[in-house]
Design a protein around this motif. Structure first.
Motif, PDB file in Angstrom:
ATOM      1  N   THR A 142       0.830  -1.206   0.000  1.00  0.00           N
ATOM      2  CA  THR A 142       0.000   0.000   0.000  1.00  0.00           C
ATOM      3  C   THR A 142       0.866   1.258   0.000  1.00  0.00           C
ATOM      4  O   THR A 142       0.545   2.244  -0.670  1.00  0.00           O
ATOM      5  CB  THR A 142      -0.957  -0.001   1.205  1.00  0.00           C
ATOM      6  N   LEU A 150       1.865   1.795  -3.560  1.00  0.00           N
ATOM      7  CA  LEU A 150       0.777   2.358  -4.356  1.00  0.00           C
ATOM      8  C   LEU A 150       0.596   3.842  -4.052  1.00  0.00           C
ATOM      9  O   LEU A 150       0.428   4.660  -4.975  1.00  0.00           O
ATOM     10  CB  LEU A 150      -0.517   1.604  -4.050  1.00  0.00           C
ATOM     11  N   ARG A 151       0.640   4.203  -2.784  1.00  0.00           N
ATOM     12  CA  ARG A 151       0.421   5.599  -2.399  1.00  0.00           C
ATOM     13  C   ARG A 151       1.577   6.493  -2.854  1.00  0.00           C
ATOM     14  O   ARG A 151       1.371   7.672  -3.142  1.00  0.00           O
ATOM     15  CB  ARG A 151       0.208   5.704  -0.888  1.00  0.00           C
ATOM     16  N   MET A 177      -7.040   7.357  -8.267  1.00  0.00           N
ATOM     17  CA  MET A 177      -7.019   6.321  -7.247  1.00  0.00           C
ATOM     18  C   MET A 177      -8.434   5.993  -6.774  1.00  0.00           C
ATOM     19  O   MET A 177      -9.248   6.888  -6.548  1.00  0.00           O
ATOM     20  CB  MET A 177      -6.158   6.761  -6.062  1.00  0.00           C
ATOM     21  N   PHE A 229     -10.090   4.325  -3.622  1.00  0.00           N
ATOM     22  CA  PHE A 229      -9.697   3.981  -2.261  1.00  0.00           C
ATOM     23  C   PHE A 229     -10.461   2.760  -1.756  1.00  0.00           C
ATOM     24  O   PHE A 229     -11.533   2.410  -2.265  1.00  0.00           O
ATOM     25  CB  PHE A 229      -9.923   5.172  -1.329  1.00  0.00           C
ATOM     26  N   GLN A 230      -9.921   2.136  -0.732  1.00  0.00           N
ATOM     27  CA  GLN A 230     -10.492   0.907  -0.182  1.00  0.00           C
ATOM     28  C   GLN A 230     -11.935   1.092   0.268  1.00  0.00           C
ATOM     29  O   GLN A 230     -12.768   0.219   0.090  1.00  0.00           O
ATOM     30  CB  GLN A 230      -9.622   0.417   0.983  1.00  0.00           C
ATOM     31  N   ASP A 250      -6.746   0.467  -4.277  1.00  0.00           N
ATOM     32  CA  ASP A 250      -6.269   0.008  -2.969  1.00  0.00           C
ATOM     33  C   ASP A 250      -7.268  -0.993  -2.382  1.00  0.00           C
ATOM     34  O   ASP A 250      -8.286  -0.606  -1.814  1.00  0.00           O
ATOM     35  CB  ASP A 250      -6.098   1.204  -2.025  1.00  0.00           C
ATOM     36  N   GLU A 251      -6.990  -2.293  -2.538  1.00  0.00           N
ATOM     37  CA  GLU A 251      -7.853  -3.373  -2.050  1.00  0.00           C
ATOM     38  C   GLU A 251      -9.328  -3.088  -2.341  1.00  0.00           C
ATOM     39  O   GLU A 251     -10.167  -3.068  -1.432  1.00  0.00           O
ATOM     40  CB  GLU A 251      -7.617  -3.602  -0.546  1.00  0.00           C
ATOM     41  N   VAL A 289      -3.711  -3.228  -5.396  1.00  0.00           N
ATOM     42  CA  VAL A 289      -3.140  -3.799  -4.181  1.00  0.00           C
ATOM     43  C   VAL A 289      -4.107  -4.832  -3.608  1.00  0.00           C
ATOM     44  O   VAL A 289      -5.306  -4.580  -3.494  1.00  0.00           O
ATOM     45  CB  VAL A 289      -2.871  -2.698  -3.138  1.00  0.00           C
TER      46      VAL A 289
END
Length: 352
Positions: free
Chosen positions: A55, A58-59, A91, A93-94, A170-171, A202
């Motif tokens: 993570t 990725l960030r 992006m 986000f999760q 992200d997941e 991710v």
């Protein structure tokens, strides 16, 4: 069905290159001098357990974390010190990070509103993207009125609004139930292929990475253990960590030689039985195997049984996948004495 990318999204897939990139949080080294190249248009999965650095990596690509050392290049341009909005990335986000007070259409259009784009123009553009992800019928609903999968579609449409060359996820499937996770996995893969842009995803799920990725990057303790196609990584794991984390492998250490044998390549026979050459002329199982074991459990999984075996010499447990038709509960059931064999060509040497 998703529309052709040209009708709603005109962009160029960007390649991504990380050159000796590290990330330090105080005394903790989260990412340790990694080098990685993701070709434009690839679906890349960063795979590993919690705390492996995926993570953070990725960030850093997104620009939401600073790089301690090294450089990040996107489409051949060094973006290491640039703001997220200047990188040509977007992006998801999760938790999807949708605005709860806005409906789906206005969530997608929000960044255009902040840039002063007229209302009719931004809503038309947002409507096209909702159509792209099959969410036009839900345009007026707020996030609380949407399922997890529908929220994910809205978040994806919002991320595509600014025509990124790279989409960073992200997941994105972790909050979904198992059935929906499989459904959305298939849709993500289709969207990526039809849009033609680079996806970096991710996940800690081996199954997810194997199903989605063109390039799997397995990470551990801030380093890249192995990268390659799903077939390469699964069938030729480089290290014991990769073999064990991906699952489906048994790791052996014999006379200083470390190697793996896939669980579906182990043959379990009752104690005292020696496998013989098959009628089809395939090579017989050689004495590289012949490991006496006791069956701990046999778990029925439909087409096959997953057998957990304890070697009698105290070595780590072994896993074998036995077809339903070959399983004999009277001779291979729990507590049975068995012997495990495998073909020598199915033993894959490990580098470390």
């Amino acid at each position: 069905m998703i529309q052709p990318a040209s009708t709603v999204l005109e962009t160029t897939a960007a390649d991504i290159e990380l050159v000796h990139v590290s990330k330090q949080y105080g005394d903790s080294l989260a990412v340790d001098a990694i080098d990685l190249r993701i070709a434009g248009g690839q679906y890349c999965c960063l795979l590993g357990p919690s705390g492996c650095g995926k993570t953070s990596t990725l960030r850093m690509i997104a620009g939401h974390e600073s790089v301690t050392e090294g450089d990040i290049l996107i489409a051949g341009r060094n973006v290491t010190r640039e703001e997220p909005a200047a990188r040509g990335t977007a992006m998801v986000f999760q938790n999807y990070a949708l605005f709860p007070h806005l409906n789906a259409l206005d969530n997608v259009a929000f960044s255009l509103k902040m840039r002063g784009v007229p209302k009719d123009v931004r809503r038309k553009r947002a409507g096209e993207l909702l159509e792209l992800v099959a969410m036009s019928a839900y345009a007026e609903r707020k996030p609380a009125q949407l399922s997890g999968g529908q929220q994910q579609r809205v978040a994806l449409a919002r991320a595509l609004l600014n025509q990124p060359g790279c989409l960073l996820l992200d997941e994105p499937l972790s909050a979904l139930d198992p059935f929906l996770r499989v459904q959305m996995r298939a849709e993500l893969k289709r969207w990526q292929k039809e849009l033609g842009i680079t996806f970096v995803h991710v996940t800690h799920s081996q199954e997810e990475a194997m199903a989605l990725a063109d390039l799997v990057v397995v990470m551990s303790h801030g380093r890249i253990e192995q990268s390659g196609t799903p077939h390469e990584v699964f069938n030729r794991p480089r290290t014991e960590f990769v073999a064990r984390f991906l699952g489906g492998h048994n790791v052996f250490n014999t006379n200083g030689r470390a190697f793996t044998v896939r669980a579906d390549h182990l043959r379990v026979v009752p104690h005292g039985v020696t496998p013989v050459q098959t009628a089809t002329g395939e090579s017989g199982l050689t004495r590289i195997g012949g490991v006496p074991c006791k069956v701990r459990e046999a778990e029925y999984q439909g087409t096959h049984l997953r057998m957990t075996l304890d070697p009698l010499d105290g070595s780590p447990e072994l896993i074998s996948l036995v077809s339903d038709g070959d399983y004999d509960p009277a001779r291979l059931g729990p507590d049975a004495r068995v012997v495990v064999w495998w073909n020598e060509q199915d033993a894959h040497p490990l580098a470390a």
